[in-house]
Write a protein that holds these residues in place. Structure first.
Motif, mmCIF file in Angstrom:
data_model
loop_
_atom_site.group_PDB
_atom_site.id
_atom_site.type_symbol
_atom_site.label_atom_id
_atom_site.label_comp_id
_atom_site.label_asym_id
_atom_site.label_seq_id
_atom_site.Cartn_x
_atom_site.Cartn_y
_atom_site.Cartn_z
ATOM 1 N N UNK A 177 1.086 -1.355 0.000
ATOM 2 C CA UNK A 177 0.019 0.031 -0.015
ATOM 3 C C UNK A 177 0.950 1.233 -0.221
ATOM 4 N N UNK A 188 -2.298 5.826 0.144
ATOM 5 C CA UNK A 188 -3.065 4.654 0.899
ATOM 6 C C UNK A 188 -3.588 3.715 -0.264
ATOM 7 N N UNK A 209 -1.044 -1.660 -9.764
ATOM 8 C CA UNK A 209 -1.719 -3.083 -10.366
ATOM 9 C C UNK A 209 -3.132 -3.189 -10.713
ATOM 10 N N UNK A 210 -3.833 -2.349 -9.633
ATOM 11 C CA UNK A 210 -5.036 -2.249 -9.809
ATOM 12 C C UNK A 210 -5.671 -1.172 -10.679
ATOM 13 N N UNK A 211 -5.417 -1.135 -11.764
ATOM 14 C CA UNK A 211 -5.652 -0.242 -12.850
ATOM 15 C C UNK A 211 -7.167 -0.318 -13.605
ATOM 16 N N UNK A 212 -8.006 -1.370 -13.164
ATOM 17 C CA UNK A 212 -9.064 -1.632 -13.887
ATOM 18 C C UNK A 212 -10.175 -1.793 -12.762
ATOM 19 N N UNK A 213 -11.461 -1.437 -13.123
ATOM 20 C CA UNK A 213 -12.497 -1.596 -12.280
ATOM 21 C C UNK A 213 -13.698 -2.725 -12.965
ATOM 22 N N UNK A 214 -14.343 -3.385 -12.224
ATOM 23 C CA UNK A 214 -15.422 -4.132 -12.488
ATOM 24 C C UNK A 214 -16.592 -3.302 -12.759
ATOM 25 N N UNK A 226 -20.141 -2.719 -13.132
ATOM 26 C CA UNK A 226 -21.391 -3.299 -12.781
ATOM 27 C C UNK A 226 -22.410 -3.054 -13.919
ATOM 28 N N UNK A 254 -20.260 -6.816 -15.773
ATOM 29 C CA UNK A 254 -18.975 -7.043 -14.783
ATOM 30 C C UNK A 254 -17.639 -7.404 -15.706
ATOM 31 N N UNK A 296 -8.947 -8.149 -1.252
ATOM 32 C CA UNK A 296 -8.648 -6.941 -0.130
ATOM 33 C C UNK A 296 -9.836 -6.062 0.199
ATOM 34 N N UNK A 313 -10.914 -2.812 1.517
ATOM 35 C CA UNK A 313 -10.455 -1.371 1.937
ATOM 36 C C UNK A 313 -11.459 -0.299 2.115
ATOM 37 N N UNK A 340 -9.412 4.837 2.864
ATOM 38 C CA UNK A 340 -8.470 3.993 2.457
ATOM 39 C C UNK A 340 -7.845 3.085 3.138
ATOM 40 N N UNK A 341 -8.220 2.944 4.414
ATOM 41 C CA UNK A 341 -7.608 1.925 5.514
ATOM 42 C C UNK A 341 -7.725 0.427 4.847
ATOM 43 N N UNK A 342 -6.706 -0.446 4.959
ATOM 44 C CA UNK A 342 -7.136 -1.990 4.477
ATOM 45 C C UNK A 342 -7.517 -2.585 5.829
ATOM 46 N N UNK A 389 -21.131 -10.100 -6.161
ATOM 47 C CA UNK A 389 -21.537 -9.446 -7.584
ATOM 48 C C UNK A 389 -23.161 -9.214 -7.489
ATOM 49 N N UNK A 424 -20.264 -3.254 -0.626
ATOM 50 C CA UNK A 424 -19.343 -2.975 -1.826
ATOM 51 C C UNK A 424 -19.726 -1.953 -2.516
ATOM 52 N N UNK A 483 -17.284 -0.497 -4.944
ATOM 53 C CA UNK A 483 -16.540 -0.677 -6.128
ATOM 54 C C UNK A 483 -15.548 -1.826 -5.948
ATOM 55 N N UNK A 484 -15.159 -2.395 -7.095
ATOM 56 C CA UNK A 484 -14.292 -3.452 -7.124
ATOM 57 C C UNK A 484 -13.042 -3.459 -8.204
ATOM 58 N N UNK A 485 -12.008 -3.170 -7.837
ATOM 59 C CA UNK A 485 -10.862 -3.079 -8.637
ATOM 60 C C UNK A 485 -10.195 -4.375 -8.812
ATOM 61 N N UNK A 486 -9.626 -4.468 -9.993
ATOM 62 C CA UNK A 486 -9.064 -5.773 -10.622
ATOM 63 C C UNK A 486 -7.622 -5.629 -10.928
ATOM 64 N N UNK A 487 -6.631 -6.421 -10.589
ATOM 65 C CA UNK A 487 -5.181 -6.320 -10.751
ATOM 66 C C UNK A 487 -4.960 -6.887 -12.151
ATOM 67 N N UNK A 536 -6.809 -10.799 -8.057
ATOM 68 C CA UNK A 536 -6.613 -10.115 -6.984
ATOM 69 C C UNK A 536 -7.630 -9.050 -7.221
ATOM 70 N N UNK A 537 -8.364 -8.823 -6.169
ATOM 71 C CA UNK A 537 -9.642 -7.773 -6.178
ATOM 72 C C UNK A 537 -9.179 -6.759 -4.910
ATOM 73 N N UNK A 538 -9.541 -5.574 -5.173
ATOM 74 C CA UNK A 538 -9.580 -4.615 -3.996
ATOM 75 C C UNK A 538 -11.110 -4.296 -4.189
#
Lengths: 135, 135
Positions: free
Chosen positions: A25, A30, A105-110, A112, A116, B23, B25, B30-32, B47, B75, B77-81, B86-88
């Protein structure tokens, strides 16, 4: 001197390794930059050097983050979760975390709204070919 | 209707399950708050409902976060690596994330000055016995 890592819980058994999860992080903003795994050796090296080392589950070897790109992660603080099988590394990222040229690395979002599918929501900060070569 | 999850990469094989890392967050700070795993069913439920579901690798079952405490995660928003394993989850946490009574599961840090021992750096926000009973 052997480092005492007995408080850490390497309970994720993946590909014959005993691992814990590590989240990098950005110390200042953050932003979550990447998620990876560490075995005992990767954690020891990280604690000794203050530079993030992981266990690559795809290459099955110790992975000094930034070893080819120079994009190392300087570890400022390490947080530990309740069952001690996950860490948050508060880091200062040199360059960018993602080998695809993004800071995180988290430069994309799902998306909705669109079945998805993944949608790029960040800008590149470098061109991978210029760092890693053409192939 | 079966949800199309083919873009997601459930490549972590743990205890017979195909998993990705998630993960959670805090959307605002922004706290994990926690790190866990998801199989396809857990991700589908997340989803569909907008409420975080995980795969419990200790209990080997689907785990609706907050099912006993009421401390659910909404939830936003969901970010994808980059390798989609891995998801945030950007979430709004009801109550607190940690069953030990802390808002975040990452309530300890590694003390570099004291042999890498763990040191509590957060305050409890609830007493676990009052939520989960005496055992």
């Amino acid at each position: 001197m052997v480092m005492d890592l007995s408080e850490f819980n390497f309970r994720h058994h993946l590909g014959g390794e005993e691992l814990l999860t590590a989240v990098a992080q950005d110390q200042e903003t953050g932003e979550v930059l990447m998620v990876a795994f560490m075995n005992r050796q990767a954690l020891s090296l990280t604690l000794e050097t203050g530079i993030a080392h992981y266990w690559s589950t795809s290459r099955n070897k110790i992975w000094l983050k930034g070893e080819s790109s120079g994009h190392q992660q300087l570890v400022e603080e390490i947080l530990v979760d309740c069952d001690a099988d996950a860490l948050v590394l508060k880091i200062k990222q040199e360059g960018a975390a993602c080998h695809e040229g993004y800071y995180s690395c988290f430069f994309r979002k799902v998306d909705f709204e669109d079945g998805f599918k993944f949608k790029i929501i960040r800008e590149k900060v470098f061109e991978p070919e210029q760092i890693y070569g053409e192939g």
